[in-house]
Design a protein around this motif. Structure first.
Motif, PDB file in Angstrom:
ATOM      1  N   PHE A 271      15.845  19.040  91.342  1.00  0.00           N
ATOM      2  CA  PHE A 271      16.854  19.180  92.389  1.00  0.00           C
ATOM      3  C   PHE A 271      16.232  19.940  93.552  1.00  0.00           C
ATOM      4  CE2 PHE A 271      19.606  18.094  88.939  1.00  0.00           C
ATOM      5  CZ  PHE A 271      20.726  17.497  89.519  1.00  0.00           C
ATOM      6  N   ILE A 272      16.339  19.385  94.740  1.00  0.00           N
ATOM      7  CA  ILE A 272      15.878  20.050  95.958  1.00  0.00           C
ATOM      8  C   ILE A 272      17.097  20.263  96.842  1.00  0.00           C
ATOM      9  CG2 ILE A 272      14.429  19.876  98.015  1.00  0.00           C
ATOM     10  CD1 ILE A 272      12.446  18.278  96.422  1.00  0.00           C
ATOM     11  N   ASN A 273      17.412  21.526  97.082  1.00  0.00           N
ATOM     12  CA  ASN A 273      18.629  21.891  97.824  1.00  0.00           C
ATOM     13  C   ASN A 273      19.869  21.239  97.202  1.00  0.00           C
ATOM     14  OD1 ASN A 273      16.945  23.322  99.461  1.00  0.00           O
ATOM     15  ND2 ASN A 273      17.274  22.091 101.302  1.00  0.00           N
ATOM     16  N   ASP A 274      19.940  21.322  95.868  1.00  0.00           N
ATOM     17  CA  ASP A 274      21.063  20.784  95.080  1.00  0.00           C
ATOM     18  C   ASP A 274      21.161  19.264  95.142  1.00  0.00           C
ATOM     19  OD1 ASP A 274      21.868  23.283  94.200  1.00  0.00           O
ATOM     20  OD2 ASP A 274      23.151  23.612  95.950  1.00  0.00           O
ATOM     21  N   ARG A 275      20.113  18.599  95.596  1.00  0.00           N
ATOM     22  CA  ARG A 275      20.116  17.135  95.683  1.00  0.00           C
ATOM     23  C   ARG A 275      19.188  16.578  94.605  1.00  0.00           C
ATOM     24  NH1 ARG A 275      21.579  14.123  99.977  1.00  0.00           N
ATOM     25  NH2 ARG A 275      21.532  16.005 101.288  1.00  0.00           N
ATOM     26  N   LEU A 276      19.709  15.693  93.738  1.00  0.00           N
ATOM     27  CA  LEU A 276      18.901  15.086  92.682  1.00  0.00           C
ATOM     28  C   LEU A 276      17.930  14.086  93.288  1.00  0.00           C
ATOM     29  CD1 LEU A 276      18.275  14.639  89.672  1.00  0.00           C
ATOM     30  CD2 LEU A 276      20.114  12.941  89.630  1.00  0.00           C
ATOM     31  N   VAL A 277      16.634  14.365  93.179  1.00  0.00           N
ATOM     32  CA  VAL A 277      15.611  13.524  93.800  1.00  0.00           C
ATOM     33  C   VAL A 277      14.451  13.345  92.835  1.00  0.00           C
ATOM     34  CG1 VAL A 277      16.213  14.206  96.152  1.00  0.00           C
ATOM     35  CG2 VAL A 277      14.504  15.525  94.873  1.00  0.00           C
ATOM     36  N   ASP A 314      13.481  16.396 104.969  1.00  0.00           N
ATOM     37  CA  ASP A 314      13.978  15.177 105.599  1.00  0.00           C
ATOM     38  C   ASP A 314      14.645  14.328 104.517  1.00  0.00           C
ATOM     39  OD1 ASP A 314      14.555  12.969 107.090  1.00  0.00           O
ATOM     40  OD2 ASP A 314      12.490  12.509 107.681  1.00  0.00           O
ATOM     41  N   VAL A 315      15.971  14.273 104.539  1.00  0.00           N
ATOM     42  CA  VAL A 315      16.714  13.563 103.492  1.00  0.00           C
ATOM     43  C   VAL A 315      16.907  12.092 103.812  1.00  0.00           C
ATOM     44  CG1 VAL A 315      17.916  15.663 102.794  1.00  0.00           C
ATOM     45  CG2 VAL A 315      18.922  14.193 104.554  1.00  0.00           C
ATOM     46  N   ASN A 316      16.590  11.670 105.016  1.00  0.00           N
ATOM     47  CA  ASN A 316      16.883  10.308 105.455  1.00  0.00           C
ATOM     48  C   ASN A 316      15.629   9.439 105.385  1.00  0.00           C
ATOM     49  OD1 ASN A 316      18.458   8.201 106.449  1.00  0.00           O
ATOM     50  ND2 ASN A 316      17.983   8.684 108.587  1.00  0.00           N
ATOM     51  N   VAL A 317      15.041   9.340 104.169  1.00  0.00           N
ATOM     52  CA  VAL A 317      13.809   8.555 104.020  1.00  0.00           C
ATOM     53  C   VAL A 317      13.947   7.455 102.978  1.00  0.00           C
ATOM     54  CG1 VAL A 317      12.338  10.448 104.764  1.00  0.00           C
ATOM     55  CG2 VAL A 317      12.871  10.185 102.332  1.00  0.00           C
ATOM     56  N   HIS A 318      15.098   7.349 102.311  1.00  0.00           N
ATOM     57  CA  HIS A 318      15.262   6.348 101.247  1.00  0.00           C
ATOM     58  C   HIS A 318      16.688   5.820 101.284  1.00  0.00           C
ATOM     59  CE1 HIS A 318      15.336   4.581  97.186  1.00  0.00           C
ATOM     60  NE2 HIS A 318      14.026   4.522  97.309  1.00  0.00           N
ATOM     61  N   PRO A 319      16.865   4.497 101.099  1.00  0.00           N
ATOM     62  CA  PRO A 319      18.222   3.922 101.162  1.00  0.00           C
ATOM     63  C   PRO A 319      19.207   4.573 100.200  1.00  0.00           C
ATOM     64  CG  PRO A 319      16.571   2.188 101.176  1.00  0.00           C
ATOM     65  CD  PRO A 319      15.842   3.454 100.893  1.00  0.00           C
ATOM     66  N   THR A 320      18.742   4.915  99.000  1.00  0.00           N
ATOM     67  CA  THR A 320      19.634   5.519  98.013  1.00  0.00           C
ATOM     68  C   THR A 320      19.478   7.043  97.943  1.00  0.00           C
ATOM     69  OG1 THR A 320      18.019   5.222  96.230  1.00  0.00           O
ATOM     70  CG2 THR A 320      19.560   3.411  96.625  1.00  0.00           C
ATOM     71  N   LYS A 321      18.739   7.627  98.899  1.00  0.00           N
ATOM     72  CA  LYS A 321      18.521   9.076  98.953  1.00  0.00           C
ATOM     73  C   LYS A 321      17.850   9.602  97.691  1.00  0.00           C
ATOM     74  CE  LYS A 321      22.919   9.895  99.809  1.00  0.00           C
ATOM     75  NZ  LYS A 321      23.506   8.561 100.043  1.00  0.00           N
ATOM     76  N   ARG A 322      17.074   8.733  97.031  1.00  0.00           N
ATOM     77  CA  ARG A 322      16.396   9.122  95.792  1.00  0.00           C
ATOM     78  C   ARG A 322      15.178   9.996  96.059  1.00  0.00           C
ATOM     79  NH1 ARG A 322      14.164   4.257  92.320  1.00  0.00           N
ATOM     80  NH2 ARG A 322      12.615   4.312  94.007  1.00  0.00           N
ATOM     81  N   GLU A 323      14.595   9.876  97.236  1.00  0.00           N
ATOM     82  CA  GLU A 323      13.417  10.653  97.596  1.00  0.00           C
ATOM     83  C   GLU A 323      13.668  11.402  98.902  1.00  0.00           C
ATOM     84  OE1 GLU A 323      10.178   7.968  97.886  1.00  0.00           O
ATOM     85  OE2 GLU A 323      10.230   7.353  95.774  1.00  0.00           O
ATOM     86  N   VAL A 324      12.954  12.488  99.069  1.00  0.00           N
ATOM     87  CA  VAL A 324      13.015  13.264 100.302  1.00  0.00           C
ATOM     88  C   VAL A 324      11.584  13.587 100.729  1.00  0.00           C
ATOM     89  CG1 VAL A 324      15.276  14.273  99.825  1.00  0.00           C
ATOM     90  CG2 VAL A 324      13.207  15.443  99.035  1.00  0.00           C
TER      91      VAL A 324
END
Length: 510
Positions: A271-277, A314-324
């Motif tokens: 989790f990066i900044n509470d975002r599952l990636v 940068d959270v806007n790099v993957h259509p499903t937000k799976r990667e940052v």
């Protein structure tokens, strides 16, 4: 003279604007790739709504039904008409907001995409309302006006017949068990990170949930509840941080498995900044550290929660937000790798092995530790009896003919026999050791005469050989040192036995 026909000049194809439904359906197929993609988007919306309880219900791997219910703040009645339109969101209002975004969602595409590939129904109620509202959506718009209905606090979103209008996609997702496993894994990852939220996930019609976690102040308790005791008891607490603006700024805490943990597949929850990636570079770097620690073909369990300044992600790099994308990612990965290596090196002082018990028979001596089989399973499964056809003789020092060590017998059946059996066994042992028990001089002379006339080399082969098995109805296969012998057991008792054995030795010695 023949005149070649002039080549037809091809005009460049015309560029035309795609219809809006075509554009939306193409975008939907990219955002909602599998049923687990839809579940992830809905669960993240529930977390953004400050929910404390999230439950997921799935049917046929999510193709027939996905139902996500939460107890969050709900959706305003005024927002329902544009709820499922593309690029409608409450998370941001201008592009600069992405630099400090803290919510899971921000594009406003997920719900819209679901309506283009499935039938979506939303039931919601906000605080202070006397009743809730239910409304269905298709292709981004409401099918009818919201209807008043009874509802509990929060929002419930139901997706039915996912990918009903994408035949090729639906055919590739026929393995419902595989998709449901992915959904369970997804909810398990959320459950061990958001420990202040209760999660549940179950199949439609099932009485028992496959994921069931309750809010707890201890992350280790959450891991124990979701992944089991044998995972939790083999974890090490890990922490790292860096506050140097010239290199990297981050804080990390989590749990990593020690050298006693054994698994066939790497489990990395990041989790990066509470975002599952996912971060492939970090995963590979940590696996390299574990190669020198874990047994061959074993993989680690890793949970990490990394906090960075929002402007460094940068959270806007993957259509499903799976990667940052991270600022100074190489430096951060290198520092975390060194921290994990240091923790493992200091904790690798002892190793624990689980032994498989062996059932002994009355006629077999006590089994040493070398005879026990180690159990590599991390789940601590019970020892299993080896099938007879799988048993292999591994100790060449076993006496010839000692086959009872490879037979499974129940010792209980010997307890009720007559005590005189012990006396009979004692007399048999005495007969086998005549030199020690012979009192008559004539018997001793007869034994000495036999010993003086026997073939010493052949006697050594017979005494030190290991019985392997019958090759056919006549010949038995024996092993002596590095040689194999065929012995004619039918004629072994006649006067020409030595000649027969020598002939077999010449033919079969390898």
């Amino acid at each position: 003279m023949e005149i070649e026909p002039a080549e037809e000049v091809k005009e460049p194809p015309r560029i035309h604007r795609l219809d809006e439904p075509v554009v939306n359906r193409i975008a939907a197929g990219e955002v909602i790739q599998r049923p687990v993609s839809a579940v992830k988007e809905l669960v993240e919306n529930s977390l953004d709504a400050s929910s404390t309880s999230i439950s997921v219900l799935v049917k046929d791997g999510g193709l027939k039904l996905i139902q996500v219910s939460d107890d969050g703040h709900g959706i305003r009645y005024e927002d329902l008409p544009i709820l499922c339109e593309r690029h409608t969101t409450s998370k941001l209002s201008k592009y600069e907001d992405l630099q400090s975004i803290k919510s899971m969602g921000f594009r406003g595409e997920a719900l819209a995409s679901m309506t283009y590939v499935g039938h979506v129904t939303v039931t919601t109620i906000t605080r202070g309302q006397l009743h809730g509202y239910r409304v269905s959506y298709r292709d981004g718009v409401m099918e009818n006006e919201p209807k008043a209905c009874a509802a509990v606090k929060g929002t419930q979103i139901v997706i039915e017949n996912l990918f009903y209008n994408m035949i090729a996609r639906r055919k590739t997702l026929q393995n419902s068990a595989d998709d449901y496993t992915k959904i369970v894994d997804l909810l398990s990852r959320f459950a061990i990170h958001h420990i202040d939220v209760s999660f549940s996930c179950r199949k439609h019609g099932a009485a028992r949930a496959d994921v069931h976690s309750v809010a707890t102040p201890s992350r280790l308790n959450a891991i124990r509840s979701v992944y089991g005791l044998l995972v939790a008891q083999n974890l090490i607490k890990i922490e790292a941080s860096d506050h140097d603006p010239s290199s990297s700024v981050f804080e990390m805490d989590g749990f990593i498995s020690n050298s006693n943990y054994v698994a066939k597949k790497t489990t990395m929850v990041l989790f990066i900044n509470d975002r599952l990636v996912e971060c492939t570079a970090l995963k590979r770097a940590l696996e390299v550290v574990y190669v020198a620690t874990l047994p061959k073909a074993s993989k680690p369990f890793i949970y990490m929660s990394i906090t960075l300044p929002p402007e460094h992600v940068d959270v806007n790099v993957h259509p499903t937000k799976r990667e940052v994308s991270l600022l100074n990612q190489e430096v951060i990965v290198e520092k975390m790798q060194s921290v994990v290596e240091s923790v493992l090196r200091n904790s690798n002082e002892s190793r624990t092995f689980q032994e498989q018990t062996v059932e002994a028979t009355p006629s077999v001596p006590s089994v040493t530790n070398n005879d026990l089989h180690l159990s590599p399973s991390p789940s601590g499964s019970k020892s299993q009896r080896v099938p007879v056809n799988k048993i292999v003789r591994t100790d060449s020092s076993d006496p010839a003919g000692r086959m009872h060590a490879y037979l499974y017998k129940n010792p209980q059946k010997y307890l009720g026999r007559d005590s005189s059996l012990t006396t009979v066994r004692s007399s048999v042992r005495q007969r086998r050791n005549l030199k020690e028990t012979a009192d008559l001089t004539s018997i001793q002379e007869l034994i000495n005469d036999i010993d003086s006339k026997c073939h010493s080399d052949l006697l050594d082969i017979v005494r030190q050989s290991t019985y392997v098995g019958m090759a056919d109805d006549v010949f038995a296969l024996l092993q002596h040192n590095t040689h194999l012998y065929l012995a004619n057991v039918v004629n072994l008792s006649n006067p020409d036995a030595e000649h027969n054995f020598n002939e077999n030795h010449k033919l079969a010695a390898a």
